[in-house]
Design an enzyme around this catalytic site. Structure first.
Site, PDB file in Angstrom:
ATOM      1  N   GLY A  30     -33.696 -68.898  32.240  1.00 19.94           N
ATOM      2  CA  GLY A  30     -33.859 -69.911  33.265  1.00 19.94           C
ATOM      3  C   GLY A  30     -32.539 -70.472  33.760  1.00 19.94           C
ATOM      4  N   ASN A  31     -32.568 -71.071  34.941  1.00 20.58           N
ATOM      5  CA  ASN A  31     -31.353 -71.629  35.531  1.00 20.58           C
ATOM      6  C   ASN A  31     -31.723 -72.678  36.566  1.00 20.58           C
ATOM      7  OD1 ASN A  31     -31.811 -69.533  37.831  1.00 20.58           O
ATOM      8  ND2 ASN A  31     -31.396 -68.303  36.012  1.00 20.58           N
ATOM      9  N   SER A  46     -24.201 -69.042  32.662  1.00 20.52           N
ATOM     10  CA  SER A  46     -24.968 -67.961  32.049  1.00 20.52           C
ATOM     11  C   SER A  46     -24.936 -68.068  30.528  1.00 20.52           C
ATOM     12  CB  SER A  46     -24.373 -66.612  32.483  1.00 20.52           C
ATOM     13  OG  SER A  46     -25.059 -65.535  31.896  1.00 20.52           O
ATOM     14  N   GLY A  47     -26.085 -67.757  29.909  1.00 18.24           N
ATOM     15  CA  GLY A  47     -26.116 -67.597  28.454  1.00 18.24           C
ATOM     16  C   GLY A  47     -26.170 -68.872  27.646  1.00 18.24           C
ATOM     17  N   GLU A  77     -28.349 -65.379  38.282  1.00 13.82           N
ATOM     18  CA  GLU A  77     -29.182 -65.566  39.468  1.00 13.82           C
ATOM     19  C   GLU A  77     -28.508 -66.432  40.534  1.00 13.82           C
ATOM     20  OE1 GLU A  77     -31.430 -63.659  39.830  1.00 13.82           O
ATOM     21  OE2 GLU A  77     -32.330 -63.209  37.889  1.00 13.82           O
ATOM     22  N   HIS A  96     -35.313 -72.175  38.387  1.00 17.95           N
ATOM     23  CA  HIS A  96     -35.946 -70.897  38.047  1.00 17.95           C
ATOM     24  C   HIS A  96     -36.361 -70.951  36.584  1.00 17.95           C
ATOM     25  CE1 HIS A  96     -36.729 -66.827  37.036  1.00 17.95           C
ATOM     26  NE2 HIS A  96     -35.521 -66.561  36.565  1.00 17.95           N
ATOM     27  N   HIS A  98     -39.046 -69.477  33.226  1.00 21.28           N
ATOM     28  CA  HIS A  98     -39.767 -68.346  32.644  1.00 21.28           C
ATOM     29  C   HIS A  98     -41.034 -68.857  31.961  1.00 21.28           C
ATOM     30  CE1 HIS A  98     -35.741 -65.882  32.262  1.00 21.28           C
ATOM     31  NE2 HIS A  98     -36.107 -66.087  33.517  1.00 21.28           N
ATOM     32  N   HIS A 160     -41.269 -61.727  35.943  1.00 27.25           N
ATOM     33  CA  HIS A 160     -40.018 -62.449  35.727  1.00 27.25           C
ATOM     34  C   HIS A 160     -40.221 -63.945  35.503  1.00 27.25           C
ATOM     35  CE1 HIS A 160     -35.523 -62.673  37.139  1.00 27.25           C
ATOM     36  NE2 HIS A 160     -35.789 -63.568  36.203  1.00 27.25           N
TER      37      HIS A 160
END
Length: 227
Positions: A30-31, A46-47, A77, A96, A98, A160
């Site tokens: 997610g972001n 990221s990560g 993303e 975003h 999941h 996704h």
């Protein structure tokens, strides 16, 4: 008054942690992002598990993807976030997730219908599915922008997850959590063999959406506990 960069950083992290708390995101998935101004956004790296984020970890970048402040690699993303902002002047935040029930619907290629008053009011449309594309690609970004169109606030992403947008971080979060809750309700309706029962017509949902934007909340704002 427009919030300062530090205030926006703290708010984004508070909402990221709420997403993690309510299992809209697990692990490092997610972001999130938010507009700082018309040409710049803050975005998650990221990560990172979202509970590990600190204000200084967020990346400030322009809409061309050039990093203006920050030493970490932004989410893969990033393209999707930036293309949404470029396509939609009304969008000031992108989340975003999941989340499991909504992701399940994306896997079985089942758009999310309008079932409840709250969902009709805050989202106001059936949630369609963006076609499959590899994560982090321009193809995925273009497909999500296409499916969101000019005025949708949510889309499922095939195999996704979910993308939710709003005029504020609070609004985007509210959309994201309602998409997951509506997906959970729809899952149980399908199990009971009642998936065609009680759907709210689009024209009624549009009326409820207009009422929600005009009269719900505090001067058009949603208040969240971000402590």
């Amino acid at each position: 008054m427009r919030p300062s960069e530090l205030e926006l950083r703290k708010k984004l992290i508070g909402i990221a942690k709420k997403c993690f708390k309510y299992r809209l995101m697990v692990g490092t998935g997610g972001n999130l992002s938010v507009r700082f101004d018309r040409e710049k956004v803050l975005i998650t790296p990221s990560g990172f598990e979202k509970t590990a984020l600190k204000p200084e970890d967020l990346i400030l970048m322009d809409l061309k993807g050039e990093i203006l402040r920050g030493n970490l690699k932004p989410t893969i993303e990033t393209n999707m976030h930036l293309e949404i902002y470029k396509a939609r002047d009304d969008v000031n935040a992108v989340i975003h997730t999941h989340s499991p029930y909504a992701t399940m619907l994306s896997i079985i290629n089942e758009p999310l219908p309008i079932l409840t008053i709250e969902f009709a009011s805050a989202v106001g449309h059936e949630v369609p599915i963006a076609g499959f594309a590899l994560p982090g690609t321009r193809d995925l970004a273009d497909e999500v922008v296409r499916v969101l169109g000019k005025d949708r606030v949510a889309a499922l992403m095939k195999n996704h997850g979910v993308v939710a947008v709003g005029e504020s971080l609070e609004e985007a979060y509210n959309v994201a959590i309602l998409v997951e809750e509506e997906s959970r309700i729809y899952f149980w309706m399908m199990l009971l063999g009642k998936s065609e029962t009680g759907k709210i017509p689009v024209e009624l949902a549009e009326k409820m959406r207009k009422f929600f934007k005009k009269d719900y909340g505090q001067k058009g704002k949603i208040i969240l506990d971000l402590e």
